[in-house]
Design a protein around this motif. Structure first.
Motif, short mmCIF file in Angstrom:
data_model
loop_
_atom_site.label_atom_id
_atom_site.label_comp_id
_atom_site.label_asym_id
_atom_site.label_seq_id
_atom_site.Cartn_x
_atom_site.Cartn_y
_atom_site.Cartn_z
N SER A 1 -12.29 4.00 10.36
CA SER A 1 -12.93 3.20 9.32
C SER A 1 -12.41 3.65 7.95
O SER A 1 -11.80 4.70 7.83
CB SER A 1 -14.45 3.34 9.37
N PHE A 2 -12.64 2.80 6.95
CA PHE A 2 -12.34 3.20 5.59
C PHE A 2 -13.31 2.53 4.63
O PHE A 2 -13.95 1.54 4.96
CB PHE A 2 -10.88 2.97 5.19
N THR A 3 -13.44 3.13 3.46
CA THR A 3 -14.16 2.52 2.35
C THR A 3 -13.16 2.35 1.21
O THR A 3 -12.21 3.12 1.09
CB THR A 3 -15.35 3.38 1.88
N SER A 4 -13.40 1.35 0.41
CA SER A 4 -12.47 1.05 -0.67
C SER A 4 -13.25 0.52 -1.86
O SER A 4 -14.28 -0.14 -1.70
CB SER A 4 -11.47 0.00 -0.19
N SER A 5 -12.75 0.80 -3.03
CA SER A 5 -13.25 0.15 -4.24
C SER A 5 -12.06 -0.48 -4.93
O SER A 5 -10.94 0.03 -4.83
CB SER A 5 -13.96 1.15 -5.15
N ARG B 1 -15.00 -2.57 -0.16
CA ARG B 1 -14.73 -3.00 1.21
C ARG B 1 -15.12 -1.87 2.14
O ARG B 1 -14.79 -0.72 1.90
CB ARG B 1 -13.24 -3.31 1.40
N ASP B 2 -15.84 -2.20 3.19
CA ASP B 2 -16.17 -1.26 4.26
C ASP B 2 -15.53 -1.82 5.51
O ASP B 2 -15.89 -2.91 5.97
CB ASP B 2 -17.69 -1.15 4.43
N TRP C 1 0.86 -1.18 0.00
CA TRP C 1 0.00 0.00 0.00
C TRP C 1 0.89 1.23 0.00
O TRP C 1 2.07 1.15 0.34
CB TRP C 1 -0.93 0.03 1.23
N ARG C 2 0.29 2.37 -0.41
CA ARG C 2 1.01 3.63 -0.28
C ARG C 2 0.02 4.78 -0.16
O ARG C 2 -1.12 4.69 -0.63
CB ARG C 2 2.01 3.84 -1.40
N HIS C 3 0.48 5.81 0.51
CA HIS C 3 -0.30 7.03 0.73
C HIS C 3 -0.21 7.87 -0.53
O HIS C 3 0.87 8.04 -1.08
CB HIS C 3 0.29 7.77 1.93
N VAL C 4 -1.35 8.40 -1.01
CA VAL C 4 -1.33 9.22 -2.23
C VAL C 4 -1.81 10.64 -1.96
O VAL C 4 -1.99 11.40 -2.90
CB VAL C 4 -2.13 8.56 -3.38
N GLY C 5 -2.00 10.98 -0.68
CA GLY C 5 -2.38 12.35 -0.33
C GLY C 5 -3.65 12.40 0.49
O GLY C 5 -4.56 11.60 0.28
N GLY C 6 -3.69 13.33 1.43
CA GLY C 6 -4.88 13.48 2.28
C GLY C 6 -5.19 12.18 3.00
O GLY C 6 -4.32 11.58 3.62
N ARG C 7 -6.45 11.75 2.91
CA ARG C 7 -6.86 10.49 3.54
C ARG C 7 -6.96 9.36 2.51
O ARG C 7 -7.67 8.39 2.72
CB ARG C 7 -8.21 10.70 4.24
N ASN C 8 -6.24 9.49 1.41
CA ASN C 8 -6.33 8.54 0.30
C ASN C 8 -5.08 7.67 0.19
O ASN C 8 -3.96 8.16 0.33
CB ASN C 8 -6.55 9.30 -1.00
N TYR C 9 -5.33 6.40 -0.12
CA TYR C 9 -4.28 5.40 -0.25
C TYR C 9 -4.60 4.52 -1.45
O TYR C 9 -5.76 4.45 -1.88
CB TYR C 9 -4.22 4.51 1.00
N ILE C 10 -3.61 3.82 -1.96
CA ILE C 10 -3.84 2.78 -2.96
C ILE C 10 -3.19 1.50 -2.45
O ILE C 10 -2.23 1.55 -1.67
CB ILE C 10 -3.34 3.16 -4.37
N SER C 11 -3.72 0.39 -2.89
CA SER C 11 -3.15 -0.89 -2.49
C SER C 11 -3.17 -1.83 -3.69
O SER C 11 -4.03 -1.72 -4.57
CB SER C 11 -3.93 -1.50 -1.33
N SER D 1 -6.30 -4.41 -7.32
CA SER D 1 -5.85 -3.02 -7.20
C SER D 1 -7.00 -2.23 -6.59
O SER D 1 -8.13 -2.31 -7.07
CB SER D 1 -5.52 -2.42 -8.57
N GLY D 2 -6.71 -1.49 -5.52
CA GLY D 2 -7.78 -0.77 -4.85
C GLY D 2 -7.41 0.65 -4.47
O GLY D 2 -6.23 1.00 -4.36
N THR D 3 -8.45 1.45 -4.31
CA THR D 3 -8.30 2.80 -3.76
C THR D 3 -8.99 2.81 -2.41
O THR D 3 -10.05 2.20 -2.26
CB THR D 3 -8.91 3.87 -4.68
N ILE D 4 -8.40 3.48 -1.44
CA ILE D 4 -8.89 3.48 -0.07
C ILE D 4 -9.09 4.92 0.37
O ILE D 4 -8.24 5.77 0.13
CB ILE D 4 -7.89 2.80 0.87
N ARG D 5 -10.22 5.18 1.03
CA ARG D 5 -10.50 6.50 1.61
C ARG D 5 -10.72 6.30 3.10
O ARG D 5 -11.70 5.69 3.53
CB ARG D 5 -11.72 7.12 0.96
#
Length: 173
Positions: free
Chosen positions: A143-147, A167-168, A95-105, A132-136
């Protein structure tokens, strides 16, 4: 020594010290900004309990819903444990941080053939699930939500199917 001989070098020293102090403040501001970015990136670290919903990418029809457990490791490591069918699956990735509260995995799971009822878990079926996912992350970090999209690949790397999902998750406290 006259006043001019004393004032000129003194003024030069004051300007130089002022410039250095100003540069130090800018460096401190950059350090603070870097520290804040590192702290934000680390907010996802820990153990999470997502509910995973797998859907058909075109129709959005739900294919499966199941609990999972994920660990986001400091430095960018990922370990996921999905309770799917009779064979629980373990996936690994990053995973990595992409800014603010956003991550990718990005992570991968081996596919397993379903086992008959009462039989030991199934054997690997020759597929790999590459996700491949995006996480908020929520503002409070609990908590986080992801698509995500996932390709089902054979071991030669050929795409056999594409699935989507969400994913919730809640943080394990």
């Amino acid at each position: 020594m006259n006043k001019r001989q004393v004032v000129a070098p003194t003024a030069g020293m004051i300007l130089m010290v002022g410039a250095l102090l100003g540069a130090g403040d800018r460096l401190q501001a950059n350090d603070d900004s870097d520290r804040a970015a590192r702290e934000q990136a680390q907010r996802i670290e820990g153990v999470w309990l997502p509910i995973v919903t797998i859907t058909d990418c075109q129709t959005q029809a739900v294919i499966a819903t199941f609990p999972s457990m994920e660990i986001y490791v400091r430095g960018g490591g990922y370990v996921g444990f999905g309770a799917v069918q009779k064979s629980d699956q373990v996936g690994m990735g990053a995973w990595r941080h992409v800014g603010g509260r956003n991550y990718i995995s990005e992570y991968q799971f081996f596919g397993y053939a379903p086992a008959p009822v009462g039989a030991p878990d199934g054997a690997p079926d020759g597929t790999l699930l590459k996700v491949s996912g995006t996480i908020r992350l929520s503002a409070d970090g609990t908590s986080f939500t992801s698509s995500q999209t996932a390709d089902v690949l054979d071991f030669a790397g050929n795409v056999l199917a594409r699935i989507c999902g969400t994913r919730d998750a809640t943080r394990l406290q």
